[in-house]
Enzyme design. Structure first.
Site, PDB file in Angstrom:
ATOM      1  N   ASP A   1      51.629  -7.337  86.544  1.00 36.53           N
ATOM      2  CA  ASP A   1      52.562  -6.214  86.583  1.00 36.53           C
ATOM      3  C   ASP A   1      51.721  -4.942  86.710  1.00 36.53           C
ATOM      4  O   ASP A   1      51.123  -4.474  85.744  1.00 36.53           O
ATOM      5  CB  ASP A   1      53.412  -6.194  85.310  1.00 36.53           C
TER       6      ASP A   1
ATOM      7  N   PHE B   1      55.183  -4.540  78.578  1.00 34.35           N
ATOM      8  CA  PHE B   1      56.438  -3.939  79.039  1.00 34.35           C
ATOM      9  C   PHE B   1      56.634  -4.248  80.513  1.00 34.35           C
ATOM     10  O   PHE B   1      55.735  -4.040  81.323  1.00 34.35           O
ATOM     11  CB  PHE B   1      56.433  -2.418  78.829  1.00 34.35           C
TER      12      PHE B   1
ATOM     13  N   LYS C   1      56.630   2.803  90.267  1.00 26.65           N
ATOM     14  CA  LYS C   1      56.162   4.104  89.781  1.00 26.65           C
ATOM     15  C   LYS C   1      55.452   4.919  90.876  1.00 26.65           C
ATOM     16  O   LYS C   1      56.119   5.474  91.726  1.00 26.65           O
ATOM     17  CB  LYS C   1      55.299   3.935  88.529  1.00 26.65           C
TER      18      LYS C   1
HETATM   19  C1  LIG Z   1      57.597   1.464  83.894  1.00 26.49           C
HETATM   20  C2  LIG Z   1      57.217   0.054  83.909  1.00 26.49           C
HETATM   21  C3  LIG Z   1      58.127  -0.944  84.332  1.00 26.49           C
HETATM   22  C4  LIG Z   1      59.568  -0.655  84.646  1.00 26.49           C
HETATM   23  O1  LIG Z   1      59.721   0.119  85.798  1.00 26.49           O
HETATM   24  P1  LIG Z   1      61.160   0.767  86.103  1.00 26.49           P
HETATM   25  O2  LIG Z   1      60.964   1.456  87.415  1.00 26.49           O
HETATM   26  O3  LIG Z   1      61.466   1.691  84.970  1.00 26.49           O
HETATM   27  O4  LIG Z   1      62.133  -0.331  86.173  1.00 26.49           O
HETATM   28  C5  LIG Z   1      57.661  -2.247  84.402  1.00 26.49           C
HETATM   29  N1  LIG Z   1      56.404  -2.565  84.085  1.00 26.49           N
HETATM   30  C6  LIG Z   1      55.502  -1.634  83.680  1.00 26.49           C
HETATM   31  C7  LIG Z   1      54.105  -2.056  83.359  1.00 26.49           C
HETATM   32  C8  LIG Z   1      55.889  -0.305  83.562  1.00 26.49           C
HETATM   33  O5  LIG Z   1      55.012   0.602  83.128  1.00 26.49           O
END
Ligand SMILES: *Cc1c(COP(=O)(O)O)cnc(C)c1O
Length: 404
Positions: free
Chosen positions: A221, A136, A250
């Site tokens: 990521d 994700f 986050k």
């Molecule tokens: C939450 C998340 C995102 C997206 O972040 P947003 O601030 O909602 O755009 C991207 N990558 C990972 C691994 C995430 O957990």
């Protein structure tokens, strides 16, 4: 006018289905709703509220900055952004930082940078981006297409191209599609949304080696794993692998929207003046808060505290499982933990979340089969035991309902 859950359906786009309760106040790892019902928070706003709610260091940084300067745009730089970038580069492999407002935007910048870097060095042919099933990376069209769940990117017309997906923790599936056309590999060192699945050490090392062999950039990521969540400032530090680009968001802002892309000086050069940007990215408010969060999080005390709390969580979950036999596995790292349901409870993670809320506890799910815990990194031990007592009552509810 009553401000309640029914109003949501009247005035909001229906892309979410939030719970019936509406929290109005939080302190540390406790939250209160409109009826003054109290909750223990094991969710942390989905791995965001790393210092709990309304931590004094964050409140002070925000109020102080709010009385000084809110916004300039990127026509001018500002002190909080420069201080935060300096701290981030001092603390990591990176030499350069780009600020955004969210994880998706940090990843969007990472992907655009990788494409531009490959174009400049090798030409148009080198444009393939490889990512992993169940990964994700956010909800912009580029990042959601790189994400490994087609259901999230289908139905919006033609997708950005040259994106491939392979199997997480399976090096041969990556090796099979990699070539000199590969521009970047994007990966979460521990898949969060995809079910709290840690990347195996040998696998991550292998991914790094394949990227080196084919001159491809490795993008970590760390939007969910970063900023202390796994017990080090960033998870890569514990993998023995260093990425070329890293995205963070986050927990970075502890609840204030901010994202960052980190990279080396050599790679950063390719994001020349005018190639990318954001009106709010690097705004003084967000950067002041993130700097305050970093000053607290990036200390031995907090990072070792994460490891200690990880053990408390795992012990409590194992104890609950010994009594009630609902989990197949408790996994994850630091305070990014998942309890994977056993074969009797497949597809029922949401039932546990709902039962927990009824018992005064906020938890998360990761997919249909995993209950996820991403609490504050400094959650008091008393709140862990109280929350686990509530969780056990929630588990009992689900078990009773199952037995009919
Ligand atoms: C939450 C998340 C995102 C997206 O972040 P947003 O601030 O909602 O755009 C991207 N990558 C990972 C691994 C995430 O957990």
């Amino acid at each position: 006018m009553p401000v309640n859950r029914a109003l949501f359906d009247e005035v909001m786009v229906p892309n979410y289905n939030p719970a019936a309760i509406i929290p109005v106040k939080g302190k540390g790892s406790r939250v209160w709703d409109q009826e003054d019902r109290e909750f223990v928070d094991f969710a942390g706003g989905i791995a965001v509220s790393c210092l709990g709610h309304c931590h004094p260091a964050m409140v002070n940084a925000l109020t102080e900055q709010a009385n000084k300067l809110w916004h300039l745009s990127n026509v001018m730089t500002n002190e909080p952004a420069l201080r935060l970038a300096k701290k981030l580069t001092d603390a990591t492999f990176a030499d350069r930082v780009y600020f955004a407002n969210s994880g998706a935007e940090a990843n969007e910048a990472a992907l655009k940078l990788a494409r531009r870097w490959a174009l400049d060095h090798f030409g148009e042919e080198k444009n393939q981006i490889i990512a992993f099933h169940k990964g994700f990376h956010g909800r912009t069209f580029f990042t959601v297409t790189v994400g490994g769940q087609a259901a999230y990117s289908d139905g919006f017309g033609p997708k950005p191209g040259a994106i491939e997906h392979v199997t997480f923790n399976d090096l041969s599936s990556l090796e099979a599609v990699m070539s000199d056309k590969t521009c970047a590999v994007m990966i979460e060192p521990l898949q969060g949304e995809g079910g709290v699945v840690p990347g195996e050490r040998e696998f991550l090392k292998g991914v790094r080696e394949l990227c080196d062999r084919y001159n491809a950039l490795l993008i970590f990521d760390e939007v969910q794993t970063g900023f202390g969540r796994t017990g080090s400032l960033y998870a890569y530090e514990q993998t023995g692998v260093t990425p070329d680009i890293l995205s963070s968001a986050k927990a970075l802002g502890g609840g204030f929207p901010i994202g960052a892309m980190l990279t080396t000086a050599k790679i950063a050069e390719h994001l020349k003046v005018g190639t990318h940007g954001s009106t709010y990215g690097g705004n003084p408010l967000g950067c002041a808060v993130a700097e305050a969060v970093m000053d607290v999080v990036n200390t031995d005390e907090v990072l070792q505290g994460v490891k200690k709390r990880e053990q408390l969580f795992k012990d409590a979950l194992h104890a609950i499982n010994d009594k009630h036999n609902v989990f197949a596995e408790v996994r994850g790292q630091g305070l990014l933990l998942g309890a994977a349901l056993n074969e009797n409870y497949q597809g029922k993670a949401r039932d546990f979340l709902v039962a927990a809320a009824e018992e005064g506890l906020m938890v998360l799910v990761a997919g249909l089969d995993v209950v996820r815990f991403t609490p504050s990194l400094i959650i008091p031990e008393a709140d862990i035991s109280e929350g686990m007592a509530r969780f056990e009552r929630a588990v009992e509810r689900v078990v009773r309902a199952q037995q009919g």
